[in-house]
Scaffold this motif. Sequence first.
Motif, PDB file in Angstrom:
ATOM      1  N   TYR A  99       0.845  -1.196   0.000  1.00 28.11           N
ATOM      2  CA  TYR A  99       0.000   0.000   0.000  1.00 28.11           C
ATOM      3  C   TYR A  99       0.880   1.245   0.000  1.00 28.11           C
ATOM      4  N   PHE A 157       3.768   0.766   2.664  1.00 29.41           N
ATOM      5  CA  PHE A 157       3.549  -0.286   3.660  1.00 29.41           C
ATOM      6  C   PHE A 157       3.414  -1.640   2.981  1.00 29.41           C
ATOM      7  N   PHE A 184      -0.071  -4.680   9.070  1.00 31.13           N
ATOM      8  CA  PHE A 184       0.769  -3.704   8.379  1.00 31.13           C
ATOM      9  C   PHE A 184       2.097  -3.528   9.095  1.00 31.13           C
ATOM     10  N   GLY A 185       3.132  -3.220   8.312  1.00 29.55           N
ATOM     11  CA  GLY A 185       4.403  -2.828   8.892  1.00 29.55           C
ATOM     12  C   GLY A 185       4.367  -1.358   9.258  1.00 29.55           C
TER      13      GLY A 185
END
Lengths: 112, 112
Positions: free
Chosen positions: B35, B88, B102-103
């Motif tokens: 993303y 991300f 998510f990171g």
Amino acid sequence: AQTIHQWPVAEIKAVGSPLSLGCTIKGKSSPNLYWYWQATGGTLQQLFYSITVGQVESVVQLNLSASRPKDDQFILSTEKLLLSHSGFYLCAWRTFYAETLYFGSGTRLTVL
Amino acid sequence: SQLAEENPWALSVHEGESVTVNCSYKTSITALQWYRQKSGEGPAQLILIRSNEREKRNGRLRATLDTSSQSSSLSITATRCEDTAVYFCATEGTGGADRLTFGKGTQLIIQP
């Protein structure tokens, strides 16, 4: 075309005050709905998700609650805000048969 | 501990150059999504790559996935100023897209 609308765009609230954030999805029936929270400069933390009206799954306990009163509406709320609630709240949706999340433009919450 | 992590934390290149963002993850996945989030906006999906795929392209974007090393990369060629954003990676495990992780993201700045 599907649209997602979040309200309000921004809020400044006092510690201990109540909060209600909303999200509406138009043009898509029975979407899966999600609330994410993002601290400034941080990752997206999933808070809740819902696959049908009246049903909400909690992912993280942050003294927040969520409800889905209508097929196209997702509400995030709390009766007492904490300083740690500050951040960017994002609503998202997807269809049950696809994995792409579509995010709204978010609500910036500042708790003082 | 973070289940997905991008590196580097921040990156700056000049317009027209190519750039690569990496992602490492710690759990078994069914798919990985990339993303992009521009300042003040919600994230937008760039690419979804499934666990049985090694590479996926979308215009100037190319994602790779190596499940043996639990890593993924996102490459952007011919960068433009409008590619400036936080990138991300998000992993899908047993919970599927209802539980995307998510990171923390990589801040990419494209200089004119």
